[in-house]
Design a protein around this motif. Structure first.
Motif, mmCIF file in Angstrom:
data_model
loop_
_atom_site.group_PDB
_atom_site.id
_atom_site.type_symbol
_atom_site.label_atom_id
_atom_site.label_comp_id
_atom_site.label_asym_id
_atom_site.label_seq_id
_atom_site.Cartn_x
_atom_site.Cartn_y
_atom_site.Cartn_z
ATOM 1 N N ASP A 169 0.852 -1.149 0.037
ATOM 2 C CA ASP A 169 -0.056 0.239 0.137
ATOM 3 C C ASP A 169 0.597 1.367 -0.056
ATOM 4 N N ALA A 170 2.079 1.165 0.610
ATOM 5 C CA ALA A 170 2.815 2.258 0.812
ATOM 6 C C ALA A 170 3.544 2.641 -0.625
ATOM 7 N N VAL A 171 3.809 1.669 -1.256
ATOM 8 C CA VAL A 171 4.403 1.670 -2.637
ATOM 9 C C VAL A 171 3.272 2.204 -3.676
ATOM 10 N N ASP A 172 2.058 1.758 -3.543
ATOM 11 C CA ASP A 172 1.116 2.155 -4.341
ATOM 12 C C ASP A 172 0.742 3.688 -4.246
ATOM 13 N N ALA A 173 0.961 3.893 -2.696
ATOM 14 C CA ALA A 173 0.415 5.593 -2.667
ATOM 15 C C ALA A 173 1.523 6.486 -3.192
ATOM 16 N N VAL A 174 2.975 6.037 -3.484
ATOM 17 C CA VAL A 174 3.759 7.007 -3.980
ATOM 18 C C VAL A 174 3.949 6.990 -5.400
ATOM 19 N N VAL A 175 3.537 5.907 -6.258
ATOM 20 C CA VAL A 175 3.807 5.667 -7.661
ATOM 21 C C VAL A 175 2.965 6.804 -8.142
ATOM 22 N N THR A 176 3.473 7.547 -9.069
ATOM 23 C CA THR A 176 2.591 8.774 -9.852
ATOM 24 C C THR A 176 2.983 8.587 -11.243
ATOM 25 N N GLU A 177 2.727 9.640 -11.957
ATOM 26 C CA GLU A 177 3.109 9.715 -13.520
ATOM 27 C C GLU A 177 4.456 9.988 -13.569
ATOM 28 N N LYS A 178 5.250 10.400 -12.643
ATOM 29 C CA LYS A 178 6.568 10.716 -12.331
ATOM 30 C C LYS A 178 7.448 9.461 -12.165
ATOM 31 N N THR A 179 6.932 8.516 -11.913
ATOM 32 C CA THR A 179 7.543 7.168 -11.486
ATOM 33 C C THR A 179 8.079 6.488 -12.698
ATOM 34 N N ALA A 180 9.156 6.054 -12.921
ATOM 35 C CA ALA A 180 9.860 5.221 -13.640
ATOM 36 C C ALA A 180 9.976 3.926 -13.255
ATOM 37 N N ALA A 181 10.475 3.849 -11.875
ATOM 38 C CA ALA A 181 10.612 2.305 -11.544
ATOM 39 C C ALA A 181 10.505 2.023 -10.075
ATOM 40 N N VAL A 182 10.497 0.851 -9.701
ATOM 41 C CA VAL A 182 10.623 0.367 -8.164
ATOM 42 C C VAL A 182 11.707 -0.351 -8.013
ATOM 43 N N MET A 183 12.468 -0.027 -7.167
ATOM 44 C CA MET A 183 14.121 -0.743 -6.746
ATOM 45 C C MET A 183 14.267 -1.347 -5.488
ATOM 46 N N LYS A 202 5.521 -10.492 -5.305
ATOM 47 C CA LYS A 202 4.287 -10.736 -6.428
ATOM 48 C C LYS A 202 3.308 -9.831 -6.387
ATOM 49 N N GLU A 203 3.125 -9.094 -5.564
ATOM 50 C CA GLU A 203 2.166 -8.070 -5.319
ATOM 51 C C GLU A 203 2.855 -6.653 -6.242
ATOM 52 N N LEU A 204 4.033 -6.707 -5.939
ATOM 53 C CA LEU A 204 4.790 -5.710 -6.310
ATOM 54 C C LEU A 204 5.064 -5.609 -8.098
ATOM 55 N N ARG A 205 5.184 -6.936 -8.589
ATOM 56 C CA ARG A 205 5.298 -7.207 -9.824
ATOM 57 C C ARG A 205 3.850 -6.802 -10.473
ATOM 58 N N LYS A 206 2.934 -7.144 -9.985
ATOM 59 C CA LYS A 206 1.469 -6.917 -10.353
ATOM 60 C C LYS A 206 1.209 -5.407 -10.457
ATOM 61 N N LEU A 207 1.477 -4.604 -9.516
ATOM 62 C CA LEU A 207 1.461 -3.324 -9.198
ATOM 63 C C LEU A 207 2.329 -2.368 -10.178
ATOM 64 N N THR A 208 3.487 -3.125 -10.370
ATOM 65 C CA THR A 208 4.187 -2.349 -11.208
ATOM 66 C C THR A 208 3.872 -2.484 -12.897
ATOM 67 N N ARG A 209 3.435 -3.521 -13.099
ATOM 68 C CA ARG A 209 2.981 -3.769 -14.465
ATOM 69 C C ARG A 209 1.557 -2.907 -14.678
ATOM 70 N N GLU A 210 0.687 -3.093 -13.790
ATOM 71 C CA GLU A 210 -0.753 -2.286 -13.830
ATOM 72 C C GLU A 210 -0.384 -0.852 -14.204
ATOM 73 N N ARG A 211 0.597 -0.306 -13.267
ATOM 74 C CA ARG A 211 0.947 1.191 -13.310
ATOM 75 C C ARG A 211 1.788 1.572 -14.384
ATOM 76 N N GLY A 212 2.290 0.604 -15.093
ATOM 77 C CA GLY A 212 3.168 0.891 -16.138
ATOM 78 C C GLY A 212 4.697 1.344 -15.783
ATOM 79 N N VAL A 213 5.119 0.763 -14.545
ATOM 80 C CA VAL A 213 6.703 1.306 -14.359
ATOM 81 C C VAL A 213 7.586 0.066 -14.142
ATOM 82 N N LEU A 214 8.705 0.146 -14.064
ATOM 83 C CA LEU A 214 9.650 -0.684 -14.239
ATOM 84 C C LEU A 214 9.866 -1.571 -13.010
#
Length: 394
Positions: A169-183, A202-214
């Motif tokens: 949830d914390a990751v989801d809250a900070v991902v915006t259109e400015k986000t390129a990746a999660v590391m 697994k949730e992180l992989r799903k979230l990054t794909r849904e939000r279009g970030v690496l």
């Protein structure tokens, strides 16, 4: 010139004991006085096969007799061979070689930002984790979540947002259109060998794909067999877009790498480089290391001996009223429950055992991947004696 004069000629960037290591073989190191040490640090998970293994010495000798560095303006055989082997044994298509894990992570950050510029409207921010460690360049220190670095070398490189590990949830809250990746690291080494949960990955992989970030996995410490698989991502079933390697890939020599999927590999000529990157001398070692790791039963033995080390540490913990054992494979930590780790490390060194204390209450164990059960038993025996000393009794 005295030994102290020699010590003083180096910048004081680490607390080092007044010992000069002169040679080593396998699990053993020897200092200038001839004292032998059982080494369960191994260069911080660097020496894949222990000290001065024949596999590395032979690869260096053969390659040094033919070609050392033609410059990165040309292809060379060992670099092509190693890149091909890495691609065939992973989910990645392209490889960029570097000299250190920090440099590899710097390259991953650059690649993600270049991708964000080209394909995500100029996105450049990268979400990283609190208490993470990605290296000591200015950008990788900025990406790291190490609390002690918060005010160090300011101003740092902007664009890194920190969130707690295993909090989707914390990751989801900070991902915006400015986000390129999660590391992140699959297992936080410097933070005390803290694993990212399989559910979180697994949730992180799903979230990054849904939000279009690496998704970038820093496998500098966990990669190359350390956790019992060639790469730690295989144990979660989560494929990242970018992965970094270091430490174990060179088995003691300076070699690291950035691996990426084809659709992410968007560097243009001139964007990235390095004088020694992918030189044949180091790449030849990397080929020999990878060939050995993928030999039948090698990683199975790593898992077996990792389980054995964990079992012996758990027995030790029960005997001395200590905390839990955490980690995976041959990257483990023991919770001492009290802030005695540094004192235990010093006493163990006096008794001929080299250990690491990443936190005041933790010991970290990073033996060579070919460590024997006999060496594990010897280590446990010495540590048992150290912990039995009245100084450490609770």
């Amino acid at each position: 010139m005295t030994e102290q004069d020699q010590f003083d000629s180096l910048m004081a960037i680490a607390k080092r004991p007044p010992i000069i290591m002169t040679h080593g073989k396998g699990a053993r190191l020897v200092d200038q006085h001839g004292k032998e040490y059982l080494d369960f640090i191994q260069g911080w998970a660097v020496n894949t096969f222990g000290h001065s293994p024949e596999i590395v010495v032979d690869a260096l000798t053969r390659q040094a007799n033919s070609l050392i560095n033609p410059s990165p303006a040309f292809y060379n055989g060992p670099a092509l061979d190693l890149a091909t082997k890495l691609s065939k044994n992973s989910c990645f298509d392209r490889v960029f070689f570097t000299n250190s894990g920090a440099e590899a992570n710097e390259g991953a950050i650059k690649l993600a930002r270049k991708w964000g510029c080209k394909y995500r409207g100029g996105a450049y921010e990268i979400v990283t984790m609190e208490n993470s460690f990605h290296g000591r360049t200015l950008a990788t220190m900025s990406a790291s979540g190490k609390p002690q670095w918060k005010e160090l070398f300011e101003p740092k490189v902007p664009g890194f947002l920190k969130v707690p590990l295993n909090d989707i949830d914390a990751v989801d809250a900070v991902v915006t259109e400015k986000t390129a990746a999660v590391m992140l690291e699959p297992i936080f080494g410097e933070a005390g060998v803290i694993p990212a949960s399989e559910c979180f990955l697994k949730e992180l992989r799903k979230l990054t794909r849904e939000r279009g970030v690496l998704l970038i996995l820093d496998e500098v410490q966990t990669g190359m067999g350390r956790t019992g698989k060639l790469f730690a991502y295989e144990q979660s079933g989560v494929e990242p877009d970018i992965m970094t390697l270091g430490k174990g890939i060179g088995a003691g020599v300076p070699l690291a790498a950035v691996l990426a999927k084809e659709e992410v590999s968007c560097f243009d000529p001139g964007d990235q480089g390095g004088t020694y990157n992918g030189n044949p001398l180091m790449a030849a070692v990397g080929c020999a290391v990878l060939d050995a790791l993928i030999e039948p039963q090698f990683l199975e033995r790593v898992r077996e001996h990792g389980d054995y080390l964990a079992l012996r540490l758990e027995e030790l913990a029960r005997r001395h009223g200590l905390g839990t054992v955490q980690g995976r494979g041959l990257l483990l930590a023991l919770d001492l429950k009290y802030e005695i780790a540094e004192a235990v490390v010093e006493r163990a060194r006096d008794w001929g055992l080299l250990l690491n204390a990443p936190r005041p209450t933790l010991l970290r164990f990073m033996p060579a991947l070919n460590v024997s059960k006999k060496d594990i038993d010897e280590m446990i025996g010495i540590l048992d004696g150290v912990l039995s000393v009245e100084t450490f009794s609770r």
